[in-house]
Design an enzyme around this catalytic site. Structure first.
Site, PDB file in Angstrom:
ATOM      1  N   PRO A   2       5.990   0.522   8.130  1.00  0.00           N
ATOM      2  CA  PRO A   2       6.841   0.372   6.948  1.00  0.00           C
ATOM      3  C   PRO A   2       6.709  -1.024   6.353  1.00  0.00           C
ATOM      4  O   PRO A   2       6.581  -2.014   7.067  1.00  0.00           O
ATOM      5  CB  PRO A   2       8.241   0.617   7.508  1.00  0.00           C
ATOM      6  CG  PRO A   2       8.023   1.489   8.705  1.00  0.00           C
ATOM      7  CD  PRO A   2       6.739   1.007   9.302  1.00  0.00           C
ATOM      8  N   GLU A   3       6.748  -1.079   5.023  1.00  0.00           N
ATOM      9  CA  GLU A   3       6.604  -2.348   4.319  1.00  0.00           C
ATOM     10  C   GLU A   3       7.942  -2.777   3.738  1.00  0.00           C
ATOM     11  O   GLU A   3       8.963  -2.120   3.943  1.00  0.00           O
ATOM     12  CB  GLU A   3       5.510  -2.220   3.267  1.00  0.00           C
ATOM     13  CG  GLU A   3       4.182  -1.791   3.888  1.00  0.00           C
ATOM     14  CD  GLU A   3       3.013  -1.816   2.919  1.00  0.00           C
ATOM     15  OE1 GLU A   3       3.040  -2.580   1.938  1.00  0.00           O
ATOM     16  OE2 GLU A   3       2.045  -1.057   3.167  1.00  0.00           O
ATOM     17  N   LYS A  51       9.622  -7.463   7.018  1.00  0.00           N
ATOM     18  CA  LYS A  51       9.684  -6.188   7.719  1.00  0.00           C
ATOM     19  C   LYS A  51      10.763  -6.174   8.800  1.00  0.00           C
ATOM     20  O   LYS A  51      10.809  -5.264   9.624  1.00  0.00           O
ATOM     21  CB  LYS A  51       8.315  -5.878   8.333  1.00  0.00           C
ATOM     22  CG  LYS A  51       7.195  -5.795   7.299  1.00  0.00           C
ATOM     23  CD  LYS A  51       5.864  -5.477   7.933  1.00  0.00           C
ATOM     24  CE  LYS A  51       4.753  -5.441   6.894  1.00  0.00           C
ATOM     25  NZ  LYS A  51       3.444  -5.055   7.484  1.00  0.00           N
ATOM     26  N   ARG A 258      -6.765  -3.064  10.331  1.00  0.00           N
ATOM     27  CA  ARG A 258      -5.964  -2.346   9.351  1.00  0.00           C
ATOM     28  C   ARG A 258      -6.839  -1.742   8.259  1.00  0.00           C
ATOM     29  O   ARG A 258      -7.870  -2.288   7.875  1.00  0.00           O
ATOM     30  CB  ARG A 258      -4.931  -3.292   8.744  1.00  0.00           C
ATOM     31  CG  ARG A 258      -4.057  -3.991   9.787  1.00  0.00           C
ATOM     32  CD  ARG A 258      -3.048  -3.065  10.424  1.00  0.00           C
ATOM     33  NE  ARG A 258      -2.038  -2.681   9.453  1.00  0.00           N
ATOM     34  CZ  ARG A 258      -1.039  -3.467   9.071  1.00  0.00           C
ATOM     35  NH1 ARG A 258      -0.900  -4.677   9.587  1.00  0.00           N
ATOM     36  NH2 ARG A 258      -0.161  -3.061   8.192  1.00  0.00           N
TER      37      ARG A 258
END
Length: 271
Positions: A2-3, A51, A258
């Protein structure tokens, strides 16, 4: 993972559900917090920094949680079957007489004095959603960026010590919008380009939050992220996928490798 937009919306939901009434149920299923008692305290607000989630209580303590890759908080009406929270993935339960918040697969948890929040977050860069980010945070983020000249832009945007809150989604979207090659080194861009890129990511995240408040998270159209082999909305060439380490390195979505979605035409090297 989640950002900043999803974390901020999660914080807002927690605050709305839990504020005003004292906690009648507080279970922290985490080794270092297992004996901490929050029953009787009242949530005054829940906010985020990058975050990280910060749920503040009226007794001077803060519950700090991080969703990591798979964590989430959900809200259920107290007394209903969905509020029982008996599943093994549940890490935290906070309940008032009206609503119960259940934290599942959380990746981090601490209870600290609220006065020590700054110390806890000291290693992070400026918060991308801070009210003064454009005036104060953005120049500081560019300054921190300059300390990592050998990072590529994709890596730099994901580095939370430079700016807190950007993840793979808004990294890809901001690089595409700015027509920048994801593996261009920080040393190869000037301050104006760097500032424009970081500010673009901040704008996209803020826009996502505004839309999500009425239409739900993910309602904002994404041009790059998740569109592998689909046409680029700008030039029509298929969107490609690689990793932060280079266009020929396949991603694994792990913490060290990533994923990067990009358009080889619109974001070509040397543009």
């Amino acid at each position: 993972m989640p950002e900043a937009d999803e974390v901020r919306l999660t914080a807002e939901r927690l605050g709305l559900a839990l504020a005003a009434l004292p906690l009648e149920r507080a279970e922290l299923r985490w080794p270092s917090c297992a004996t901490v008692n929050l029953v009787g305290a009242t949530v005054t607000e829940s906010t985020s920094y990058g975050k990280h989630l910060l749920t503040r209580l009226d007794d001077g303590r803060t519950l700090h949680t991080h969703l990591r890759m798979d964590g989430s908080w959900r809200i259920a009406r107290t007394g209903t079957p969905s509020a029982r929270a008996g599943q093994p993935q549940v890490r935290a339960v906070l309940g008032t007489a009206r609503w119960t918040a259940i934290g599942e697969l959380l990746g981090m948890m601490d209870v600290i004095p609220t006065s020590q929040e700054k110390r806890l977050l000291a290693g992070l860069g400026p918060e991308v959603l801070a009210p003064d980010f454009e005036q104060v945070g953005l120049p500081e983020a560019v300054r921190r960026l300059r300390a990592h000249p050998d990072l590529c832009l994709a890596q730099a945007l994901l580095e939370q010590r430079i700016v807190a809150g950007i993840g793979t989604i808004w990294m890809a979207e901001s690089l595409f919008t700015e027509r920048l090659y994801p593996w261009l080194r920080v040393a190869e861009v000037d301050d104006n380009t760097a500032a424009s890129l970081i500010w673009r990511a901040a704008e996209l995240i803020r826009g996502s939050i505004e839309v999500a408040r009425t239409d739900g998270l993910g309602a904002v159209s994404r041009h790059m992220h998740g569109r592998h082999r689909r046409p680029c909305p700008r030039c029509g060439r298929p969107v490609q996928v690689a990793s932060q380490w280079g266009p020929s390195v396949p991603p694994d979505q792990g913490a060290q490798n990533r994923i990067v979605f990009w358009c080889p035409a619109c974001q070509a090297a040397g543009r």
